[in-house]
Design a protein around this motif. Structure first.
Motif, PDB file in Angstrom:
ATOM      1  N   GLN A 166       0.833  -1.191   0.000  1.00  0.00           N
ATOM      2  CA  GLN A 166       0.000   0.000   0.000  1.00  0.00           C
ATOM      3  C   GLN A 166       0.877   1.254   0.000  1.00  0.00           C
ATOM      4  OE1 GLN A 166      -3.077  -0.042   2.930  1.00  0.00           O
ATOM      5  NE2 GLN A 166      -3.377   2.175   2.853  1.00  0.00           N
ATOM      6  N   ASP A 182     -12.103   6.455  -8.617  1.00  0.00           N
ATOM      7  CA  ASP A 182     -12.231   5.252  -7.781  1.00  0.00           C
ATOM      8  C   ASP A 182     -13.205   5.462  -6.629  1.00  0.00           C
ATOM      9  OD1 ASP A 182     -10.285   3.820  -9.329  1.00  0.00           O
ATOM     10  OD2 ASP A 182      -8.708   4.901  -8.268  1.00  0.00           O
ATOM     11  N   THR A 183     -14.285   6.163  -6.902  1.00  0.00           N
ATOM     12  CA  THR A 183     -15.313   6.382  -5.889  1.00  0.00           C
ATOM     13  C   THR A 183     -16.690   6.320  -6.532  1.00  0.00           C
ATOM     14  OG1 THR A 183     -15.501   8.796  -6.162  1.00  0.00           O
ATOM     15  CG2 THR A 183     -13.771   8.006  -4.677  1.00  0.00           C
ATOM     16  N   TYR A 194     -17.333  -1.552  -2.069  1.00  0.00           N
ATOM     17  CA  TYR A 194     -16.582  -0.431  -1.513  1.00  0.00           C
ATOM     18  C   TYR A 194     -15.733  -0.867  -0.331  1.00  0.00           C
ATOM     19  CZ  TYR A 194     -20.237   1.747  -4.237  1.00  0.00           C
ATOM     20  OH  TYR A 194     -21.094   2.082  -5.253  1.00  0.00           O
ATOM     21  N   ARG A 195     -14.506  -0.390  -0.335  1.00  0.00           N
ATOM     22  CA  ARG A 195     -13.627  -0.672   0.800  1.00  0.00           C
ATOM     23  C   ARG A 195     -14.061   0.123   2.025  1.00  0.00           C
ATOM     24  NH1 ARG A 195      -7.089   0.157   1.341  1.00  0.00           N
ATOM     25  NH2 ARG A 195      -6.920  -0.918   3.348  1.00  0.00           N
ATOM     26  N   THR A 240     -13.568   2.756  -3.449  1.00  0.00           N
ATOM     27  CA  THR A 240     -13.334   1.378  -3.895  1.00  0.00           C
ATOM     28  C   THR A 240     -11.953   0.855  -3.522  1.00  0.00           C
ATOM     29  OG1 THR A 240     -12.595   2.158  -6.069  1.00  0.00           O
ATOM     30  CG2 THR A 240     -14.938   1.634  -5.822  1.00  0.00           C
ATOM     31  N   LYS A 241     -10.977   1.740  -3.338  1.00  0.00           N
ATOM     32  CA  LYS A 241      -9.605   1.289  -3.110  1.00  0.00           C
ATOM     33  C   LYS A 241      -9.001   1.772  -1.789  1.00  0.00           C
ATOM     34  CE  LYS A 241      -8.457   0.947  -8.031  1.00  0.00           C
ATOM     35  NZ  LYS A 241      -7.523   1.385  -9.102  1.00  0.00           N
ATOM     36  N   LYS A 242      -9.603   2.746  -1.171  1.00  0.00           N
ATOM     37  CA  LYS A 242      -8.981   3.394  -0.020  1.00  0.00           C
ATOM     38  C   LYS A 242      -9.829   3.207   1.234  1.00  0.00           C
ATOM     39  CE  LYS A 242      -6.931   7.863   1.324  1.00  0.00           C
ATOM     40  NZ  LYS A 242      -5.577   7.323   1.484  1.00  0.00           N
ATOM     41  N   ASP A 243      -9.162   3.002   2.361  1.00  0.00           N
ATOM     42  CA  ASP A 243      -9.828   3.001   3.650  1.00  0.00           C
ATOM     43  C   ASP A 243      -9.880   4.441   4.147  1.00  0.00           C
ATOM     44  OD1 ASP A 243     -10.793   2.726   6.193  1.00  0.00           O
ATOM     45  OD2 ASP A 243      -9.107   1.546   6.954  1.00  0.00           O
ATOM     46  N   SER A 250     -12.341  -1.170   8.434  1.00  0.00           N
ATOM     47  CA  SER A 250     -13.055  -0.961   7.177  1.00  0.00           C
ATOM     48  C   SER A 250     -14.458  -0.521   7.522  1.00  0.00           C
ATOM     49  CB  SER A 250     -13.103  -2.255   6.359  1.00  0.00           C
ATOM     50  OG  SER A 250     -13.971  -2.116   5.267  1.00  0.00           O
TER      51      SER A 250
END
Length: 293
Positions: A3, A60-61, A104-105, A132-135, A241
């Motif tokens: 990451q 990515d959202t 979604y993450r 989708t990719k980030k906490d 998460s």
């Protein structure tokens, strides 16, 4: 794949150029004043509308909006108790629906109000954004939710942060989470909405003797409280998460109520938050108790 530390959200400028704005330019067009023109509506309850954001500026959202009211000048600070509760209940249910979507993450819910809040549309609304990719919680420490006790009503808690995310004063209102689609029990929604309504009015009208122009609401899923040595209220551990599913155990829903000012250079340049001194925090807590009585 490792990451990347401090990975930012990517802002899509070509989309942002077409966004309407009517906070600085008050005569600007307001799409939410014309609900008949809105598209991609996900859910509706009277004047409350949940829809996909037409101007999705973040890669990515999935960016969505909850239109709170048909009144362009509406806000928690001037809603009736009944309207405030209805807005909060509807918004929590929409957030809960996205929290259960495993695409979604993490899923964030927040509200901007005023020229210093980061918003562009005056019409009252909240935003629910699936990442989708980030906490989205990865940089939120547990002790950001602990601090000086304002009041405790059974399992409901209200505190002022002694380790705020940004500063100077951040109020935390927390209630138990339920395992059903409502996310929060009806009685707790009523308590939470009344706390938000009264505290936002206090911030805008009376805080520091003159009030402020702007505030944010930030919503979090937190786990059971854990003790923090120098806090009179325990801090809530942020769920790693913020999506739900599987064997996920209900914890708490916490709302951070933040008055907004011009950001401090200590925070902008060094990510160092500041907090009011103990004397000021205790005085603010006492004033809030009177407001909430």
């Amino acid at each position: 794949m490792a990451q990347i530390e401090n990975a930012p959200l990517v802002f899509i400028n070509r989309v942002a150029r077409h966004k309407p704005e009517n906070i600085r330019h008050t005569d600007g067009y307001c799409p939410f004043c014309h609900p008949e023109t809105l598209e991609n509506i996900l859910r509706q309850d009277g004047e409350r509308i949940w829809l996909v954001n037409k101007y999705r500026t973040l890669a990515d959202t999935m960016q969505t909006i909850v239109v709170e009211s048909g009144d362009h000048e509406g806000d928690f600070s001037n809603y009736s108790a009944e309207e405030s509760e209805a807005v909060l209940r509807f918004s929590l249910e929409c957030w809960g629906q996205m929290l259960r979507d495993r695409r979604y993450r993490s899923v964030l819910m927040y509200k901007n109000y005023g020229p210093l809040s980061g918003g562009s549309i005056r019409h009252p609304h909240l935003q629910i954004v699936g990442l989708t990719k980030k906490d989205g919680y990865e940089r939120v420490p547990a002790n950001a939710f602990g601090g000086v006790e304002v009041l405790r009503d059974g399992v409901r808690e209200l505190s002022l942060s002694t380790h705020p995310l940004m500063g100077f004063m951040e109020t935390n209102a927390s209630v138990p989470e339920t395992s059903d689609d409502a996310l929060v029990a009806p009685a707790d929604v009523a308590w939470l909405s009344e706390a938000i309504r009264k505290l936002v009015r206090f911030l805008l009208e009376s805080y520091h003797g003159h009030g402020c122009t702007s505030y944010n609401l930030f919503f979090y899923r937190t786990q059971d409280t854990v003790e923090v040595r120098d806090s009179s209220i325990a801090a809530a551990q942020v769920v790693g998460s913020s999506t739900m599913g599987g064997d996920d155990v209900p914890g708490r829903i916490t709302v951070k109520i933040m008055p907004r000012w011009v950001a401090s250079p200590y925070f902008v340049g060094y990510r160092i938050s500041q907090v009011d001194c103990d004397e000021t925090l205790e005085a603010a807590a006492e004033e809030m108790r009177r407001v909430l009585a």
